[in-house]
Design a protein around this motif. Structure first.
Motif, short mmCIF file in Angstrom:
data_model
loop_
_atom_site.label_atom_id
_atom_site.label_comp_id
_atom_site.label_asym_id
_atom_site.label_seq_id
_atom_site.Cartn_x
_atom_site.Cartn_y
_atom_site.Cartn_z
N GLU A 1 -2.34 -11.34 -3.46
CA GLU A 1 -1.09 -12.04 -3.67
C GLU A 1 -1.19 -13.55 -3.45
O GLU A 1 -0.21 -14.27 -3.62
CB GLU A 1 -0.02 -11.45 -2.74
CG GLU A 1 0.22 -9.96 -3.01
CD GLU A 1 1.29 -9.38 -2.10
OE1 GLU A 1 2.31 -10.06 -1.89
OE2 GLU A 1 1.09 -8.28 -1.57
N GLN B 1 -5.63 -7.17 7.27
CA GLN B 1 -4.44 -7.30 8.12
C GLN B 1 -4.74 -7.95 9.48
O GLN B 1 -4.06 -7.67 10.47
CB GLN B 1 -3.78 -5.93 8.34
CG GLN B 1 -3.32 -5.25 7.06
CD GLN B 1 -2.24 -6.04 6.33
OE1 GLN B 1 -1.30 -6.52 6.94
NE2 GLN B 1 -2.37 -6.18 5.02
N ASP C 1 -2.45 -10.15 3.04
CA ASP C 1 -1.29 -10.19 2.14
C ASP C 1 -0.69 -11.59 2.03
O ASP C 1 0.46 -11.75 1.63
CB ASP C 1 -0.23 -9.19 2.59
CG ASP C 1 0.24 -9.44 4.02
OD1 ASP C 1 -0.18 -10.46 4.61
OD2 ASP C 1 1.02 -8.61 4.54
N ASN D 1 -3.42 -1.63 -1.70
CA ASN D 1 -3.18 -2.04 -0.32
C ASN D 1 -2.82 -0.84 0.56
O ASN D 1 -3.22 -0.76 1.73
CB ASN D 1 -2.07 -3.09 -0.26
CG ASN D 1 -2.57 -4.47 -0.66
OD1 ASN D 1 -3.72 -4.79 -0.41
ND2 ASN D 1 -1.71 -5.26 -1.29
N CYS E 1 -7.59 -11.00 -1.70
CA CYS E 1 -6.25 -11.41 -1.26
C CYS E 1 -5.40 -11.46 -2.53
O CYS E 1 -5.25 -12.51 -3.17
CB CYS E 1 -6.30 -12.77 -0.56
SG CYS E 1 -7.25 -12.74 0.98
N GLU F 1 3.51 -14.01 4.74
CA GLU F 1 3.26 -14.55 3.41
C GLU F 1 2.75 -15.99 3.43
O GLU F 1 2.17 -16.44 2.44
CB GLU F 1 4.54 -14.49 2.57
CG GLU F 1 5.04 -13.07 2.32
CD GLU F 1 6.27 -13.06 1.44
OE1 GLU F 1 6.80 -14.16 1.14
OE2 GLU F 1 6.71 -11.96 1.04
N GLU G 1 -0.27 -2.72 -5.15
CA GLU G 1 0.45 -2.13 -4.03
C GLU G 1 -0.22 -0.82 -3.59
O GLU G 1 -0.39 -0.55 -2.39
CB GLU G 1 1.91 -1.87 -4.41
CG GLU G 1 2.73 -3.15 -4.62
CD GLU G 1 2.44 -3.84 -5.95
OE1 GLU G 1 1.79 -3.20 -6.83
OE2 GLU G 1 2.83 -5.00 -6.11
#
Length: 759
Positions: A680, A630, A656, A749, A678, A635, A746
């Motif tokens: 996504e 983070q 993310d 994370n 990472c 995105e 999810e």
């Protein structure tokens, strides 16, 4: 190769071209040394193993049998068993065929728990301290569940006794998936003792042609020997009688020294020897020691202090060399820089092997070959090097020095300080104790002190250690560093491994400038300290090179903020770990807040908007940028016209991000791109393939589409004739782990957000 090129040129142009060709070869060698100025070999030299690789690859990856099998490589020391095993382990076909790969060194005195930890750490990315707290049974159960119904390949390197397999076999399920375990051993044939083992593959000595091939590749970057040195070079190669280790050691003496006189001197000194008995050729390996500059010898001998096959962290090794007084000042250079040169000299001479490489290409860990370690021990005994008690020992599988003192501390027994009044090194970092040991502050000759405690806060009397240079603390609780630390004028490194730690306010101390009594002129490392406690200290650390903040780094209005670093003109490495939760995307600070010489920057949990990345492009000397958990949120990262002019390494981890848009002009000098977990991210931008300086793309624990995009970039570059770009990718490994354990990305994370982060 040289003969073929010479014949071809003579046919085309005629005349005697040999002198000109030799001159061209020497010039090209010098140019290669300028372009690739590191002496760290990217790969181990593999010559003459083609047939062995083909046979063993078929045994490992063949689909004729799905039964679990044990394959073994045996042979005398120095033949290249580990090199061959490592080549197989890293082979692209092996990576493709197996779900999990793991590697661990066994050695003569193995500890079952350490082997289980070594195997698990090979394929678990998020390997936390919790694993070290587990029992053998818990670790074994964890391993069994990970391997169940999966196709795995595990290497057990340097086995001395087949009983090790009896201790481990219950944790290796046989689900008829084609799993394999590979042993390397000097003289153990597992097929005689283990039911599922195939007959051992016995390595042979290299032929003269193969030996010459190894010699050329190790001495010359281009792999071509000038004609004026070839005859004497072949004599040297033949005297090694096909033993790869001996060839490599001889090559280390000759590399970058292209003088006929020097080569003849080495050829005369390197007497032929019988290789059937290792004790008969250790004298020939000692030739490298005899030709070593005297200041380098104690550095080499000290390597014998570590256990067999132990991977030594390079930073720790350098600090220990300095603490022992092996490194001497050279002009105005820092001792750490001089020690770094000594390390690279040993690697260049092939007396030290690199085990792990950092993202920026620097050596992270190293180790010494068993035979060379034997040489260290023999020479240390002959020369009465640091007496006979300078070696590290094991206490309940934990490495410590000195051994007896480690046992006393672990058992909570009283210590007679008078017995240790001349002790320079106390390294009990691997042994958990309750409090910082007060006995240690009475050992006034200490130069290096490393401890692990539930509460590692040093007592104010730590200043009694006036000679201390390195203080390493691993503490389960946040610690308070007493103000008396500023009286320790010889302190060079204060390395706190975790937590948000407080530096007591030294404002009451009288300071008369950078050369005053409370200025630590040699102080270079300060880590894991709260920024709130550092506003009044940097005037006392004019030569600080590495700094790590852990604490609130975001202001109440959402800006990145930290203490004024203007006085730290030598700061090269900065780590910023924020612990303050801000509800929105944050903003960066003015680039002028960062020291001009800053080369490495790590951000973690700072929650910045991707648009703020422009500010870091203004850092004129930034070479390594790491964006961890983070560090940035959102995105999409579109770099637009931002140019990171000198950036060589870019690392993205636990972010993310979904879309990444950039051009090659954004990173004109990038050499290495690392993307980890990472989950996504949909793809790696194809423009990275067009960065001429890019050497490696490493992608690990990402989506299948991201993996495929990285592989696609490599293939496209190969079609365009660029064979220099390599992609190190693991196809969706982390997602496989999560699915296998019933964890969604999810959930993963969310767990990361709750986890206490460390820099």
């Amino acid at each position: 190769m040289r003969t073929f090129v010479l014949r071809l040129l003579n046919e085309i142009w005629g005349g005697n071209l040999e002198p000109r060709l030799d001159k061209m070869i020497v010039i090209c060698e010098k140019l290669c040394n300028i372009r690739y100025n590191s002496d760290v070999d990217k790969e181990e030299t593999v010559v003459g193993f083609d047939n062995e690789i083909e046979i063993l690859l078929d045994q490992l990856t063949g689909t004729s049998t799905k039964q679990f099998q044990i394959i073994s490589i045996t042979g005398m020391a120095g033949l290249g068993k580990t090199t061959l095993a490592r080549t197989l382990y890293n082979h692209e076909l092996v990576k493709y065929m197996f779900d999990f790969r793991a590697w661990t060194c066994v050695s003569q005195a193995y500890i079952k728990k350490d082997l289980l930890l070594g195997i698990l750490s090979s394929f678990i990315d998020d390997f936390t301290d919790d694993f070290y707290k587990m029992s053998e049974h818990e670790l074994g159960e964890k391993l069994y569940r990970k391997l169940k119904c999966r196709k795995y390949f595990v290497v057990l390197d340097d086995i001395w006794d087949c009983r090790v397999w009896e201790d481990l076999k219950m944790y290796f399920p046989d689900d008829k998936t084609g799993s394999r375990v590979l042993f390397t051993s000097r003289d153990i044939d597992p097929s005689l003792h283990v039911r599922s083992a195939k007959p051992a593959h016995v390595l042979r000595l290299r032929t003269e042609v193969e030996s010459w091939g190894i010699f050329e590749k190790k001495v010359f970057r281009m792999g071509i020997c000038p004609g004026g040195l070839e005859d004497i070079g072949r004599v040297i190669s033949s005297k090694c009688q096909g033993l790869p280790l001996a060839i490599v050691i001889a090559a280390g003496l000759l590399k970058n020294k292209l003088s006929v006189t020097w080569w003849e001197q080495i050829a005369a000194s390197l007497r032929s020897f019988m290789v059937s008995d290792p004790t008969q050729y250790i004298d020939s390996l000692a030739l490298s020691y005899n030709h070593m500059p005297p200041p380098l010898r104690p550095c080499f001998l000290f390597l014998g202090a570590f256990p067999e096959d132990y991977e030594v962290p390079v930073t720790k090794l350098i600090w220990l060399w300095i603490a022992q007084g092996f490194i001497h000042e050279t002009g105005s250079r820092m001792l750490e820089d001089v020690a770094g040169d000594s390390l690279m000299d040993l690697i260049k001479r092939s007396l030290l092997m690199t085990s792990r490489i950092k993202a920026d290409g620097q050596v992270k860990t190293c180790r010494i070959h068993d035979l060379l370690r034997d040489l260290c021990l023999r020479k240390a005994e002959e020369e009465r090097f640091l007496a006979n008690n300078y070696r590290y020992g094991m206490v309940s599988s934990m490495l410590c020095f000195p051994l007896d003192l480690g046992k006393f501390l672990q058992e909570g027994r009283s210590i007679s300080v008078n017995l240790y009044k001349f002790l320079r090194i106390l390294d009990v970092e691997s042994i958990l104790i309750s409090l910082f040991p007060l006995e240690a502050v009475q050992m006034v000759n200490l130069r290096y002190l490393a401890i692990q405690a539930h509460d590692g806060s040093p007592h104010a009397s730590i200043s009694n250690l006036v000679n201390l240079q390195m203080l390493v603390i691993a503490s389960r609780k946040n610690i308070v560093v007493p103000k008396t630390i500023w009286n320790m004028v010889n302190l060079r490194h204060l390395y706190i491994k975790s937590g948000e730690n407080i530096m007591e306010d030294p404002c009451f101390l009288q300071v008369t400038g950078n050369d005053g009594p409370n200025a630590l002129a040699s102080f270079q490392t300060l880590s894991q300290v709260s920024p709130r406690s550092c506003h009044n200290i940097f005037s006392r650390t004019p030569n600080l090179r590495k700094l790590g903040f852990c604490g609130p780094l975001i202001s109440s209005i959402g800006d990145l903020e930290f203490p004024n670093l203007g006085s730290l003109v030598h700061l090269q490495k900065l780590k910023l770990l924020n612990t303050f939760a801000y509800p929105n995307a944050t903003r960066s600070c003015n680039p002028i807040m960062f020291p001009e010489k800053l080369k490495k920057l790590t951000l973690s949990n700072t929650g910045m908007d991707w648009k703020e990345m422009w500010s870091f492009a203004w850092l004129p000397n930034l070479e390594v940028l790491k964006l961890k958990f983070q560090a940035c949120v959102g995105e999409r990262w579109e770099t637009r016209d931002v140019e990171f002019r000198k950036l060589k390494v870019l690392k993205l981890q636990d972010l993310d991000i979904k879309q990444w848009v950039c051009s090659r002009d954004n990173f004109p000098r990038l050499q290495r791109l690392v993307v980890r977990r990472c989950l996504e991210l949909d793809s790696i931008p194809t423009s990275f393939g067009r960065i001429f300086t890019l050497e490696v793309i490493e992608i690990n624990g990402c989506s299948l589409s991201a993996y495929n995009s990285a592989v696609g970039i490599e293939k496209e570059q190969e079609r365009e004739g660029n064979s220099f770009l390599k992609v190190h990718a693991k196809e969706n490994d982390l997602c496989n782990y999560l699915i296998h354990d019933g964890i969604t990305p999810e959930d993963y994370n969310a767990r990361l957000k709750r986890k206490r982060l460390q820099i």
